[in-house]
Write an enzyme that holds these catalytic residues in place. Structure first.
Site, mmCIF file in Angstrom:
data_model
loop_
_atom_site.group_PDB
_atom_site.id
_atom_site.type_symbol
_atom_site.label_atom_id
_atom_site.label_comp_id
_atom_site.label_asym_id
_atom_site.label_seq_id
_atom_site.Cartn_x
_atom_site.Cartn_y
_atom_site.Cartn_z
ATOM 1 C CG LEU A 1 -65.383 24.154 -8.286
ATOM 2 C CD1 LEU A 1 -64.173 23.571 -9.022
ATOM 3 C CD2 LEU A 1 -66.384 24.707 -9.285
ATOM 4 C CG HIS B 1 -59.078 34.937 -3.104
ATOM 5 N ND1 HIS B 1 -60.455 35.014 -3.188
ATOM 6 C CD2 HIS B 1 -58.731 35.590 -1.970
ATOM 7 C CE1 HIS B 1 -60.917 35.670 -2.136
ATOM 8 N NE2 HIS B 1 -59.892 36.031 -1.378
HETATM 9 C C1 GAR Z 1 -60.601 38.906 -9.781
HETATM 10 O O1 GAR Z 1 -60.130 39.942 -8.980
HETATM 11 C C2 GAR Z 1 -60.479 37.574 -9.075
HETATM 12 O O2 GAR Z 1 -59.315 37.468 -8.303
HETATM 13 C C3 GAR Z 1 -61.702 37.603 -8.196
HETATM 14 O O3 GAR Z 1 -62.714 38.137 -9.002
HETATM 15 C C4 GAR Z 1 -62.126 39.010 -9.962
HETATM 16 C C5 GAR Z 1 -62.566 38.546 -11.326
HETATM 17 O O4 GAR Z 1 -62.150 39.458 -12.307
HETATM 18 N N1 GAR Z 1 -62.046 36.303 -7.715
HETATM 19 C C6 GAR Z 1 -62.528 36.062 -6.500
HETATM 20 O O5 GAR Z 1 -62.775 36.941 -5.698
HETATM 21 C C7 GAR Z 1 -62.761 34.589 -6.194
HETATM 22 N N2 GAR Z 1 -62.941 34.385 -4.789
HETATM 23 P P1 GAR Z 1 -62.072 39.033 -13.817
HETATM 24 O O6 GAR Z 1 -63.451 38.435 -14.151
HETATM 25 O O7 GAR Z 1 -61.854 40.318 -14.552
HETATM 26 O O8 GAR Z 1 -60.973 38.036 -13.979
#
Ligand code: GAR
Length: 200
Positions: free
Chosen positions: A94, A110
């Site tokens: 952001l 995260h």
């Molecule tokens: C999740 O594991 C989240 O923690 C990660 O992406 C995935 C999204 O899954 N986020 C990151 O890595 C951010 N840095 P989702 O779309 O099924 O919630």
């Protein structure tokens, strides 16, 4: 007072659904899921949100600078009178103007125990490093990469025969429990913040 929540997604949206379910079950009593915004028109999470009757908006990142994109998102959030924003697999940093528009009101989840393994492919980073424990973190969003003050964390073990998929699935199951719990605590304002230390 009920807090109006917006969730920003870029893909699958399983954390968005976990938050929607928790709100629907009354587990975050003072929250209302008012809006889901995706920066990709084809994000699977959008279909799930539609099915639930949640209002959705697509604000495509493609063809826009980050500032122009964020300005449009801020406008939508203000138009919907949003109090808290949850990033849920939202894969864009952001801009400072976005963060300043909602101080301590933007949360992210995260898939690692921050500050270890920020950025992309946190689960693969954990496997490559050889840690025996990893997990997930809910934190406030600041201008850095996964660097804001930590609200809550859960540990999961890394098993000898883990692949990126098995480890990701074990972490994701915990993400779905942690995010609603952390959001509830922040909405209830049951926290004190001293520098970057949050006491719930
Ligand atoms: C999740 O594991 C989240 O923690 C990660 O992406 C995935 C999204 O899954 N986020 C990151 O890595 C951010 N840095 P989702 O779309 O099924 O919630």
């Amino acid at each position: 007072m009920t807090s109006r929540i917006a969730i920003l997604i870029s893909g699958r949206g399983s954390n968005m659904l976990a938050l929607a379910d928790a709100i629907e079950r009354g587990e975050i009593p003072r929250a209302e899921l008012a809006l889901v915004i995706s920066d990709h028109a084809h994000a699977h999470g959008l279909t799930h949100a539609h099915t639930r009757g949640i209002e959705t908006l697509v604000i495509e990142r493609e063809g826009r600078t980050r500032d122009a994109h964020d300005t449009e998102i801020i406008r939508a959030l203000e138009a919907h009178d949003i109090h808290f924003i949850c990033l849920a697999g939202y894969m864009r940093l952001l801009s400072p103007s976005f963060i300043n528009a909602f101080p301590n009101r933007i949360l992210n989840i995260h898939p690692s125990l921050l500050p270890a393994f920020p950025g992309l492919h946190a689960q693969r980073q954990a496997l490559d490093y050889g840690v025996k424990v990893t997990g997930c973190t809910v934190h406030f969003v600041d201008e850095g990469l996964d660097s804001g003050a930590i609200i809550a964390q859960t540990c999961v073990p890394v098993l000898d025969d883990d692949t990126e998929e098995t480890l990701s699935a074990r972490i994701l199951a915990e993400e779905h429990k942690l995010y609603p719990r952390a959001l509830k605590q922040i909405i209830d304002a049951k926290f004190e913040m001293q520098d970057r230390r949050i006491r719930l």
